[in-house]
Write a protein that holds these residues in place. Structure first.
Motif, PDB file in Angstrom:
ATOM      1  N   UNK B  88       0.926   5.652 -11.332  1.00  0.00           N
ATOM      2  CA  UNK B  88       0.185   6.918 -11.334  1.00  0.00           C
ATOM      3  C   UNK B  88       0.106   7.445  -9.908  1.00  0.00           C
ATOM      4  N   UNK B  89      -0.122   8.739  -9.791  1.00  0.00           N
ATOM      5  CA  UNK B  89      -0.311   9.362  -8.486  1.00  0.00           C
ATOM      6  C   UNK B  89      -1.716   9.938  -8.455  1.00  0.00           C
ATOM      7  N   UNK B  90      -2.465   9.588  -7.437  1.00  0.00           N
ATOM      8  CA  UNK B  90      -3.799  10.164  -7.286  1.00  0.00           C
ATOM      9  C   UNK B  90      -3.769  11.121  -6.102  1.00  0.00           C
ATOM     10  N   UNK B  91      -4.067  12.377  -6.386  1.00  0.00           N
ATOM     11  CA  UNK B  91      -3.999  13.412  -5.355  1.00  0.00           C
ATOM     12  C   UNK B  91      -2.809  14.320  -5.591  1.00  0.00           C
ATOM     13  N   UNK B  92      -3.073  15.543  -6.043  1.00  0.00           N
ATOM     14  CA  UNK B  92      -1.985  16.470  -6.364  1.00  0.00           C
ATOM     15  C   UNK B  92      -1.886  17.560  -5.306  1.00  0.00           C
ATOM     16  N   UNK B  93      -2.031  17.186  -4.062  1.00  0.00           N
ATOM     17  CA  UNK B  93      -1.769  18.104  -2.947  1.00  0.00           C
ATOM     18  C   UNK B  93      -0.269  18.236  -2.769  1.00  0.00           C
ATOM     19  N   UNK B  95       1.859  16.620  -0.927  1.00  0.00           N
ATOM     20  CA  UNK B  95       2.595  15.361  -0.948  1.00  0.00           C
ATOM     21  C   UNK B  95       2.625  14.760  -2.350  1.00  0.00           C
ATOM     22  N   UNK B  96       1.474  14.722  -3.006  1.00  0.00           N
ATOM     23  CA  UNK B  96       1.389  14.189  -4.359  1.00  0.00           C
ATOM     24  C   UNK B  96       2.346  14.912  -5.304  1.00  0.00           C
ATOM     25  N   UNK B  97       2.383  16.225  -5.181  1.00  0.00           N
ATOM     26  CA  UNK B  97       3.280  17.019  -6.026  1.00  0.00           C
ATOM     27  C   UNK B  97       4.737  16.692  -5.746  1.00  0.00           C
ATOM     28  N   UNK B  98       5.065  16.578  -4.457  1.00  0.00           N
ATOM     29  CA  UNK B  98       6.449  16.256  -4.095  1.00  0.00           C
ATOM     30  C   UNK B  98       6.842  14.900  -4.679  1.00  0.00           C
ATOM     31  N   UNK B  99       5.956  13.919  -4.556  1.00  0.00           N
ATOM     32  CA  UNK B  99       6.268  12.578  -5.056  1.00  0.00           C
ATOM     33  C   UNK B  99       6.390  12.576  -6.578  1.00  0.00           C
ATOM     34  N   UNK B 100       5.576  13.399  -7.229  1.00  0.00           N
ATOM     35  CA  UNK B 100       5.627  13.480  -8.701  1.00  0.00           C
ATOM     36  C   UNK B 100       6.959  14.050  -9.172  1.00  0.00           C
ATOM     37  N   UNK B 101       7.584  14.846  -8.328  1.00  0.00           N
ATOM     38  CA  UNK B 101       8.860  15.465  -8.710  1.00  0.00           C
ATOM     39  C   UNK B 101      10.061  14.643  -8.245  1.00  0.00           C
ATOM     40  N   UNK B 102       9.779  13.543  -7.588  1.00  0.00           N
ATOM     41  CA  UNK B 102      10.794  12.707  -6.977  1.00  0.00           C
ATOM     42  C   UNK B 102      11.530  11.918  -8.048  1.00  0.00           C
ATOM     43  N   UNK B 103      12.798  12.215  -8.238  1.00  0.00           N
ATOM     44  CA  UNK B 103      13.508  11.570  -9.343  1.00  0.00           C
ATOM     45  C   UNK B 103      13.900  10.115  -9.035  1.00  0.00           C
ATOM     46  N   UNK B 104      14.060   9.794  -7.741  1.00  0.00           N
ATOM     47  CA  UNK B 104      14.607   8.486  -7.364  1.00  0.00           C
ATOM     48  C   UNK B 104      13.722   7.324  -7.809  1.00  0.00           C
ATOM     49  N   UNK B 119      -9.768  18.467  -8.147  1.00  0.00           N
ATOM     50  CA  UNK B 119      -9.963  19.903  -7.948  1.00  0.00           C
ATOM     51  C   UNK B 119      -9.835  20.647  -9.271  1.00  0.00           C
ATOM     52  N   UNK B 120     -10.944  21.252  -9.744  1.00  0.00           N
ATOM     53  CA  UNK B 120     -10.931  21.942 -11.038  1.00  0.00           C
ATOM     54  C   UNK B 120      -9.842  23.005 -11.106  1.00  0.00           C
ATOM     55  N   UNK B 121      -9.493  23.579  -9.960  1.00  0.00           N
ATOM     56  CA  UNK B 121      -8.461  24.621  -9.954  1.00  0.00           C
ATOM     57  C   UNK B 121      -7.076  24.040 -10.273  1.00  0.00           C
ATOM     58  N   UNK B 122      -6.907  22.757  -9.959  1.00  0.00           N
ATOM     59  CA  UNK B 122      -5.604  22.137 -10.219  1.00  0.00           C
ATOM     60  C   UNK B 122      -5.532  21.483 -11.595  1.00  0.00           C
ATOM     61  N   UNK B 123      -6.664  20.914 -12.018  1.00  0.00           N
ATOM     62  CA  UNK B 123      -6.684  20.154 -13.268  1.00  0.00           C
ATOM     63  C   UNK B 123      -6.212  21.015 -14.437  1.00  0.00           C
ATOM     64  N   UNK B 124      -5.304  20.483 -15.227  1.00  0.00           N
ATOM     65  CA  UNK B 124      -4.791  21.224 -16.374  1.00  0.00           C
ATOM     66  C   UNK B 124      -3.456  21.890 -16.102  1.00  0.00           C
ATOM     67  N   UNK B 125      -3.180  22.207 -14.835  1.00  0.00           N
ATOM     68  CA  UNK B 125      -1.872  22.789 -14.520  1.00  0.00           C
ATOM     69  C   UNK B 125      -0.817  21.682 -14.513  1.00  0.00           C
ATOM     70  N   UNK B 126       0.431  22.081 -14.492  1.00  0.00           N
ATOM     71  CA  UNK B 126       1.513  21.112 -14.645  1.00  0.00           C
ATOM     72  C   UNK B 126       2.359  20.943 -13.384  1.00  0.00           C
ATOM     73  N   UNK B 133      -4.368  15.570 -14.350  1.00  0.00           N
ATOM     74  CA  UNK B 133      -5.532  15.102 -15.090  1.00  0.00           C
ATOM     75  C   UNK B 133      -6.755  15.024 -14.187  1.00  0.00           C
ATOM     76  N   UNK B 134      -7.908  15.129 -14.803  1.00  0.00           N
ATOM     77  CA  UNK B 134      -9.166  15.021 -14.069  1.00  0.00           C
ATOM     78  C   UNK B 134      -9.365  13.577 -13.613  1.00  0.00           C
ATOM     79  N   UNK B 135      -9.673  13.415 -12.342  1.00  0.00           N
ATOM     80  CA  UNK B 135      -9.882  12.077 -11.796  1.00  0.00           C
ATOM     81  C   UNK B 135     -10.996  11.336 -12.559  1.00  0.00           C
ATOM     82  N   UNK B 136     -11.874  12.100 -13.195  1.00  0.00           N
ATOM     83  CA  UNK B 136     -12.952  11.476 -13.989  1.00  0.00           C
ATOM     84  C   UNK B 136     -12.400  10.700 -15.178  1.00  0.00           C
ATOM     85  N   UNK B 137     -11.189  11.074 -15.574  1.00  0.00           N
ATOM     86  CA  UNK B 137     -10.584  10.414 -16.737  1.00  0.00           C
ATOM     87  C   UNK B 137      -9.839   9.134 -16.351  1.00  0.00           C
TER      88      UNK B 137
END
Lengths: 211, 211
Positions: B88-93, B95-104, B119-126, B133-137
């Motif tokens: 899992x990746x915690x933190x969708x800033x 860097x987090x986004x880049x790593x999530x898209x990292x195919x290797x 961040x409520x503004x980020x939660x739910x977006x793809x 996902x909400x860190x609370x989950x």
DNA sequence: TAGATTGTTAATCGATTAACAATC
DNA sequence: TAGATTGTTAATCGATTAACAATC
């Protein structure tokens, strides 16, 4: 300061960590620290700290220890952080974009001056304040702006060619993120950040931990 | 294979590099290689290669060398790449986004199963196929999906708390990208990727190179 | 078989740690 | 001054390299 005796790579790799801990101590208002106290915080031996620092000079004072702020600044100088490095990023994929938006680099004296890519769909669009420039403009841009560090964030198939081109343009240091080792001409320094390698090492450690 | 004698961290850190070179040799159709040939490609001594490999078993054959593909697979197994790590990746800033898209990562057996942010503004977006996902989950998600590796890509002020929380949820390994060292409980492995440290080391090397 | 190359032991080298005299 | 802690030398430890017998 130039002791002529070669400083080992092991020592050099530890300097940023000292710098980081001293920065945190500064921020929390600590003004002095002994090698013993620091060694406990960092989980290394006090002996190693004193040996490491004495490669560069006698920054401490017997009976007192080290002045935190002074030592922090000294290590910053040793690392060359006061030199105002100009940096470019080649490759505006996910990683390149993330690094371009990374605020911490500038805070430590690494000023991003340009971002390049070869994809016509990307060229001209912006990452924050930075326009993505055509890789074809690399030669002209470099002559004019004289960056000394380049971050390589292109696929491994292109990494070697980009590195060589940059080397000929007088770049002095490369930070390579591609999944391959790159050969560069004498005089150009290269530092590899192989993210997959770190994950693999982690995997090994998980698999083989005592427990 | 379990030689009981402790394998040094230096050896472990070299394994991914062997794996990388052997992978490239495989791709270019090379079927056998001697420690001497490999040592020239990798700029290390043949002696070191043989010593390193023999920590794990006798993979070579006298008078012949090593079978490239077999050795590649063996090292993959030693590294635990065949285990299908869930990550899992915690933190969708950035860097987090880049790593999530990292195919290797996925290609090497690390399967991303979730991305979290507070961040409520980020939660739910793809990010690609991954909903943020909400860190609370985190607690519920972890119980259900049992990831073993977490990438920490949050600001350093939050890194310690996130790491501790993950440790209690049974995570086995952490890859930490935040600009701080994190203390984790016994039994959790942590690997740091301090990007600023690499830049600083590079800066030192540029400043002090012979030339 | 002869040649090549491993696996492994022994030698060397360098890095880390310990110890302590110097000195603030 | 007495106590603390550095800077530095010496001792130890571990990693790397060299060498070679084993063997494919």
């Amino acid at each position: 300061m130039e002791n002529s005796k070669k400083i080992s790579f092991e020592v050099i790799k530890r300097l940023p960590r000292y710098y980081r801990y001293l920065g945190e101590l500064c921020d929390s208002g600590v003004t002095r620290i002994s090698s013993k106290e620091l060694s406990e915080k960092m989980s290394v031996t006090a002996s190693q700290i004193r040996q490491d620092l004495n490669c560069f000079g006698g920054f401490g004072q017997q009976g007192y220890g080290y002045n935190v702020e002074a030592l922090y600044n000294e290590i910053g100088k040793i690392l060359g952080l006061n030199r105002g490095h100009k940096m470019i990023i080649v490759g505006a994929g996910n990683l390149g974009r993330a690094l371009a938006s990374y605020k911490s680099f500038e805070r430590r004296g690494f000023k991003l001056v340009g971002v390049f890519d070869n994809d016509p769909k990307k060229i001209g669009s912006y990452i924050g304040e930075y326009p993505i420039l055509d890789i074809k403009a690399l030669e002209d841009f470099t002559k004019e702006n004289k960056p000394d560090i380049a971050i390589i964030a292109v696929p491994k198939t292109e990494a070697g060619e980009v590195a060589l081109r940059l080397s000929h343009l007088g770049i002095r240091g490369l930070l390579n993120f591609s999944y391959t080792d790159i050969k560069v001409p004498e005089g150009v320094e290269i530092e590899n950040v192989h993210l997959s390698d770190s994950l693999m090492t982690l995997s090994y450690r998980i698999k083989n931990k005592k427990q």
